[in-house]
Design an enzyme around this catalytic site. Sequence first.
Site, PDB file in Angstrom:
ATOM      1  N   TRP A   1      66.868 -53.059   2.590  1.00 53.60           N
ATOM      2  CA  TRP A   1      66.732 -54.028   1.495  1.00 53.60           C
ATOM      3  C   TRP A   1      65.540 -54.949   1.738  1.00 53.60           C
ATOM      4  O   TRP A   1      64.821 -55.295   0.803  1.00 53.60           O
ATOM      5  CB  TRP A   1      68.021 -54.824   1.288  1.00 53.60           C
ATOM      6  CG  TRP A   1      69.161 -53.956   0.869  1.00 53.60           C
ATOM      7  CD1 TRP A   1      70.309 -53.701   1.570  1.00 53.60           C
ATOM      8  CD2 TRP A   1      69.279 -53.184  -0.348  1.00 53.60           C
ATOM      9  NE1 TRP A   1      71.109 -52.830   0.873  1.00 53.60           N
ATOM     10  CE2 TRP A   1      70.510 -52.509  -0.297  1.00 53.60           C
ATOM     11  CE3 TRP A   1      68.456 -53.009  -1.464  1.00 53.60           C
ATOM     12  CZ2 TRP A   1      70.945 -51.660  -1.330  1.00 53.60           C
ATOM     13  CZ3 TRP A   1      68.884 -52.167  -2.496  1.00 53.60           C
ATOM     14  CH2 TRP A   1      70.117 -51.512  -2.411  1.00 53.60           C
TER      15      TRP A   1
ATOM     16  N   ASP B   1      68.110 -63.186   0.896  1.00 53.41           N
ATOM     17  CA  ASP B   1      68.907 -62.265   0.086  1.00 53.41           C
ATOM     18  C   ASP B   1      70.292 -62.246   0.726  1.00 53.41           C
ATOM     19  O   ASP B   1      70.471 -61.693   1.811  1.00 53.41           O
ATOM     20  CB  ASP B   1      68.258 -60.871   0.115  1.00 53.41           C
ATOM     21  CG  ASP B   1      69.130 -59.803  -0.547  1.00 53.41           C
ATOM     22  OD1 ASP B   1      70.211 -60.137  -1.086  1.00 53.41           O
ATOM     23  OD2 ASP B   1      68.720 -58.623  -0.531  1.00 53.41           O
TER      24      ASP B   1
ATOM     25  N   LYS C   1      79.247 -57.592  -4.204  1.00 52.81           N
ATOM     26  CA  LYS C   1      79.753 -57.199  -2.887  1.00 52.81           C
ATOM     27  C   LYS C   1      80.761 -58.226  -2.382  1.00 52.81           C
ATOM     28  O   LYS C   1      81.952 -57.981  -2.408  1.00 52.81           O
ATOM     29  CB  LYS C   1      78.604 -57.005  -1.908  1.00 52.81           C
ATOM     30  CG  LYS C   1      77.912 -55.679  -2.184  1.00 52.81           C
ATOM     31  CD  LYS C   1      76.491 -55.625  -1.765  1.00 52.81           C
ATOM     32  CE  LYS C   1      75.865 -54.330  -2.276  1.00 52.81           C
ATOM     33  NZ  LYS C   1      74.413 -54.409  -2.340  1.00 52.81           N
TER      34      LYS C   1
HETATM   35  C1  PLP Z   1      73.230 -54.065  -2.659  1.00 49.59           C
HETATM   36  C2  PLP Z   1      72.136 -54.904  -2.160  1.00 49.59           C
HETATM   37  C3  PLP Z   1      70.981 -55.149  -2.918  1.00 49.59           C
HETATM   38  C4  PLP Z   1      70.755 -54.504  -4.281  1.00 49.59           C
HETATM   39  O1  PLP Z   1      71.497 -55.161  -5.214  1.00 49.59           O
HETATM   40  P1  PLP Z   1      71.415 -54.810  -6.778  1.00 49.59           P
HETATM   41  O2  PLP Z   1      72.283 -55.875  -7.339  1.00 49.59           O
HETATM   42  O3  PLP Z   1      71.947 -53.432  -6.926  1.00 49.59           O
HETATM   43  O4  PLP Z   1      70.011 -54.922  -7.205  1.00 49.59           O
HETATM   44  C5  PLP Z   1      70.019 -55.972  -2.408  1.00 49.59           C
HETATM   45  N1  PLP Z   1      70.158 -56.557  -1.198  1.00 49.59           N
HETATM   46  C6  PLP Z   1      71.254 -56.353  -0.438  1.00 49.59           C
HETATM   47  C7  PLP Z   1      71.366 -57.024   0.893  1.00 49.59           C
HETATM   48  C8  PLP Z   1      72.267 -55.519  -0.901  1.00 49.59           C
HETATM   49  O5  PLP Z   1      73.355 -55.308  -0.128  1.00 49.59           O
END
Ligand code: PLP
Length: 362
Positions: free
Chosen positions: A102, A173, A197
């Site tokens: 990511w 993030d 998540k």
């Molecule tokens: C799943 C994830 C993403 C991507 O997220 P989307 O909402 O599908 O764009 C980005 N960063 C991390 C750390 C993730 O676990």
Amino acid sequence: MQRARNFNPGPAALPLAVLEKVQAELLDFAGTGMSILEVSHRSKDYEAVHNAAQSLMRELAGIPEEYTILFLGGGASLQFSMVPMNLLGPGGSADYIITGAWSQKAFKEAKLVGAPRIAASTEQDGKFTRIPTQQELDLDPKARYVHITSNNTIFGTQWHQFPETASVPLVADMSSDFFWRPFDVKRFGLIYGGAQKNLGPAGVTVVIIRKDLLESCREDIPIILRYKTHAKDNSLYNTPPVFAIYILKLVLEWIKERGGLAAMEKENRAKAERIYGVIDAYPEFYRAPVEKQSRSFMNAVFRLPSEALEAKFLEEAKAQRFVGLKGHRSVGGIRVSMYNYVERSWIEELASFMEAFAKANA
Ligand SMILES: *Cc1c(COP(=O)(O)O)cnc(C)c1O
């Protein structure tokens, strides 16, 4: 109906009580005679939900007034590009700390906008098994921001102490560990994450941005992509993901009822300790590639002695209603995602299953 023991990496399990509430209110929301899916995002009834979700976030995470909370669409992936678009000018530099897939994606987007640098990377042979130490970081004091991925969902590593970046704003993030425990928002200039998540349902991306940083954002980019646009209109510039925000609000109420983020942390620590406890008790059988001090409390990643045994593990697990345990295709093996709403009893049952499987197949 029997609910699955759901270890999906994302979208992931939500509290049953929340799903039941959604079901109960689905046809008649707040006495309107309409579903929340059918009312205007400009209506008083929806606005109450929108504002309650924001104030619950503020209350639970102690988000001070000098930060603005935005509800956007487009996932964390859109933030990979919105962050540099808003904060970097052409040629502008930012430091990226690369700890997994990511962060690599985020860096790639930043390269399209400005001139980001890699301040550290823990990649080795295409894999990431640890978080760098502070000493390893080659930070540029003139960088516009430092970007990290707080939890690496795929590789199963997590920052346990956020890096020191002096006066350079830290951008994180937090998609896969948002609200897993109390955290100091004041350490950050900007935090973003898709909700699906650890926080809520898919569809809403939460951005928390410090107001001075917001004020300094660029205005020569498309209107819809400016943080300022969304801040000015309280995330109602265009139709927000109404249903996702409504469920987010219910989830936040559920967290509050359970004792807030301190209670989440206690549960999450106990769950992770149980799973890593089994892994460590059978070192010949379960192999965890991640260095111990970088282990994620959210995603435990491990291998078995052979791919055949991994397939057998997944098959037997599935027969017992354990779902979502297959590792990411780029890593293989097994991944146990144990976000906020994964029940302690499922973890207990999975740990017992793992113990029995190791004994039977060693
Ligand atoms: C799943 C994830 C993403 C991507 O997220 P989307 O909402 O599908 O764009 C980005 N960063 C991390 C750390 C993730 O676990």
